[in-house]
Design an enzyme around this catalytic site. Structure first.
Site, mmCIF file in Angstrom:
data_model
loop_
_atom_site.group_PDB
_atom_site.id
_atom_site.type_symbol
_atom_site.label_atom_id
_atom_site.label_comp_id
_atom_site.label_asym_id
_atom_site.label_seq_id
_atom_site.Cartn_x
_atom_site.Cartn_y
_atom_site.Cartn_z
ATOM 1 N N HIS A 160 0.840 -1.209 0.000
ATOM 2 C CA HIS A 160 0.000 0.000 0.000
ATOM 3 C C HIS A 160 0.873 1.256 0.000
ATOM 4 O O HIS A 160 2.051 1.202 0.380
ATOM 5 C CB HIS A 160 -0.856 0.045 1.273
ATOM 6 N N CYS A 247 -2.300 -0.173 10.079
ATOM 7 C CA CYS A 247 -3.409 -0.932 9.501
ATOM 8 C C CYS A 247 -4.329 -1.583 10.526
ATOM 9 O O CYS A 247 -5.438 -1.978 10.177
ATOM 10 C CB CYS A 247 -2.893 -1.972 8.509
HETATM 11 N N1 GLY Z 1 -2.682 -9.452 4.765
HETATM 12 C C1 GLY Z 1 -3.114 -8.114 4.584
HETATM 13 C C2 GLY Z 1 -3.639 -7.905 3.220
HETATM 14 O O1 GLY Z 1 -3.096 -8.486 2.291
HETATM 15 O O2 GLY Z 1 -4.572 -7.197 3.023
#
Ligand code: GLY
Length: 254
Positions: A160, A247
């Site tokens: 991300h 996150c």
């Molecule tokens: N394991 C976190 C994701 O891939 O969204």
């Protein structure tokens, strides 16, 4: 006051989505303990933590940042790029409803909260394997009426945008500039992570302090040298599921 939504670790975490890391064995008891310490760190930094129950059948549901964006004016339920994760949204939408009116991104948009970096009215959105241009366009439509400037940023080599960069506050962004196009961030001072710690850019600035994973001591020193207090938490088991610091919570004023 600052409020965080969090969610207990799923017993199925070992079946999580993985994009960049090979699968390795996750110690679930340790992951649970580390997640509790993460929640305690948020509380110690003055945040009210609302901890939602586990979603046993949803391996990645602990990563609440991805399905939900919360702004001062509205909340936005995203449409995650990872189809296996889309069922996570319903209970988060329910949890945020007492605090915000809720909007929803729709097909063909894909967008995950890990790709959204907000700095005041600047909203940078990573174009990644999880977030597409339709996602950026729908976010622009939702946020422009409130005066936000939404700008896309190319992301490469990581999950991300916020794997590659995060706000340090004070006009600075901690970044691994090998993992993104830094041109859209030109109004900010880029502080590079330590070369041996490419995954260290994901941090959480709260007040005068920054929460960082224990795994990145050299970058912690860089952040301290920028005048910030550093608090660390060991999230090594969650990191095996491609987790970072931001996150596992959605933080907002309430
Ligand atoms: N394991 C976190 C994701 O891939 O969204």
């Amino acid at each position: 006051m600052l409020t965080a939504l969090t969610r207990a670790v799923s017993r199925s975490l070992a079946s999580c989505e993985l994009t960049w890391l090979p699968r390795s064995i996750i110690d679930l008891d340790l992951a649970n303990e580390q997640h509790k310490q993460y929640e305690q760190s948020l509380a110690a930094m003055g945040i009210r933590v609302i901890s939602l129950p586990e979603q046993p059948e949803m391996p990645d549901a602990v990563f609440v940042e991805d399905p939900l964006l919360v702004f001062d004016e509205i909340a936005i339920v995203t449409r995650m790029g990872s189809p296996s994760r889309r069922a996570e949204s319903a209970s988060l939408a329910e949890a945020i409803t007492p605090f915000r009116s809720v909007r929803t991104l729709l097909e063909p948009a894909t967008l995950e909260g890990g790709d959204v970096m907000c700095i005041g009215r600047d909203v940078f959105v990573g174009l990644s394997s999880r977030t597409n241009e339709a996602g950026v366009e729908q976010l622009i439509r939702e946020l422009q009426p409130f005066g936000y400037r939404v700008r896309p940023v190319e992301v490469r080599g990581c999950l991300h945008l916020k794997s590659a960069c995060c706000s340090m506050g004070d006009g600075k962004i901690l970044a691994n500039s090998a993992w993104l196009d830094i041109a859209p961030l030109r109004d900010y001072q880029i502080v590079e992570v330590a070369p041996d710690e490419p995954g260290a850019a994901n941090i959480l600035r709260i007040g005068d302090a920054v929460l960082m994973p224990a795994a990145f001591p050299q970058t912690q020193e860089i952040v301290r040298n920028e005048g910030l207090a550093v608090r660390t938490v060991d999230i090594s088991e969650l990191m095996k599921a491609e987790a970072a610091i931001t996150c596992s919570s959605v933080i907002f004023e309430a």
